[in-house]
Design a protein around this motif. Structure first.
Motif: not given
Ligand code: NAD
Length: 324
Positions: A32-34, A91-93, A168-170
């Protein structure tokens, strides 16, 4: 299989809940970040080791696969380290905020073949398989649809530089679905604007309404709209395919096939995220990648389309896509 995770947010949690339920899988480590966040996350799922540094995690643990669930701006270094070490990753999109990092990673993957999977989970829906089958029997004229929802309130999402913006994101999920069902995109034209969200929240640099026309190589026209101005839990996501046999509508609820004589509704019987996880871990365990429906190289083509859309928004011009 010993699994590692990078990221401790909402989607790390979604994947961890699924793979920790599977046999032959051990959740070994999380970064994680910490250190505190990683330890807290690990504790939710058993006794995984927590790290705040990816290199350290990879040096100390012998991982069979890693999940990368970080925001779009945080990609690059993690993937490169995994490719160098030959460790498969899901890897997540989206792959990144634009094409720079995905270009570099694609070059590395061409030099070293590593199993990859990208979180375009729509591809794993039963209803999408059924839609694809239906489209094989008819000629599609055009497609309309959109991703109409609320703004995720994590700080990185509202910033164009860290999320890439709504297309780009959703909306990338729908663009990927369009590619999956209709083939490659030839050109795009898009516009975006701000109506509401920048007045409601600080530091909003993403647009909150947008619209794009995609001309497919086949000649099919696709019109996609998006917004993030809606209140939480008010959501409309889907596509309407207008074709020689009628209309096929796919949305969160399922698939509706309409012809002049009948309307048939279908629902998904399996959680597509479960199927996506099973396909990836089956590939890791056996080397058989045939069940993975979105590889890094394929997802790169989707990222090319969202990047072209953003270039069109900026230039106010139609943007052509290269390649085949
Ligand atoms: N496929 C899907 O249906 C779906 C749904 C939701 C999210 N996602 C994708 O998942 C990804 C994460 O989304 P989320 O909802 O978990 O976000 P979030 O903000 O809840 O969590 C992101 C996490 O990334 C980590 N992070 C942040 N900055 C970082 C860095 N510089 N280096 C390393 N780790 C770092 C941290 O641990 C943080 O908790 C996004 O790309 C989002 O698009 C996909």
């Amino acid at each position: 299989m010993k699994i590692g995770m990078v990221g401790t947010g909402g989607f790390s949690r979604m994947h961890a809940a699924i793979f920790t339920d599977m046999t032959d899988v051990r959740f070994q480590a999380v970064c994680g970040t910490s250190q505190e966040k990683a330890a807290a996350f690990a504790a939710e799922y058993g006794d995984a080791n927590g790290y705040d540094n990816v290199t350290q995690m990879l040096d100390q643990e012998k991982l069979d696969a890693v999940y990368i669930c970080v925001p779009p701006f945080a990609h690059g270094d993690v993937e490169q380290q995994l490719i160098e070490r030959g460790i498969p990753f899901l890897v997540e999109k989206p792959l990144a905020v634009n094409l720079k990092v995905p270009n570099e990673i694609t070059v590395s993957l061409q030099k070293k073949n590593v199993i990859t999977s990208v979180g375009y989970h729509f591809r794993y829906r039963d209803t999408v398989a059924s839609l694809k089958k239906e489209l094989e029997t008819c000629t599609v004229g055009m497609v309309t649809g959109g991703w109409m929802g609320s703004m995720p309130l994590v700080p990185w999402w509202r910033n164009r530089d860290t999320s890439g913006g709504q297309f780009v994101e959703q909306t990338t999920h729908l663009i990927d679905l369009v590619r999956y069902t209709l083939g490659e995109v030839e050109e795009v034209h898009a516009v975006e604007a701000n109506r509401i969200m920048a007045d409601l929240h600080k530091n909003v640099t993403v647009a909150d309404i947008g619209s794009a026309i995609l001309k497919m190589k086949s000649g099919v026209l696709v019109q996609l709209s998006n917004t993030c101005v809606l209140p939480d839990d008010v959501l409309e996501i889907g596509l309407h395919y207008f074709h020689s046999g009628g209309i096929a509508k796919i949305d969160q609820a399922g698939l509706t096939k309409c012809t002049s004589s009948m309307e048939v509704k279908e629902k998904d019987s399996v959680n597509p995220y479960v199927r996506e996880n099973e396909a990836f871990l089956h590939a890791v365990q056996t080397g058989d990648t045939s069940r993975i429906l979105s590889s890094y190289e394929d997802a790169f083509r989707t990222q090319e389309v969202t990047d072209a859309i953003m270039k069109s928004v900026e230039s106010k011009k139609t943007v052509q896509l290269g390649g085949n």
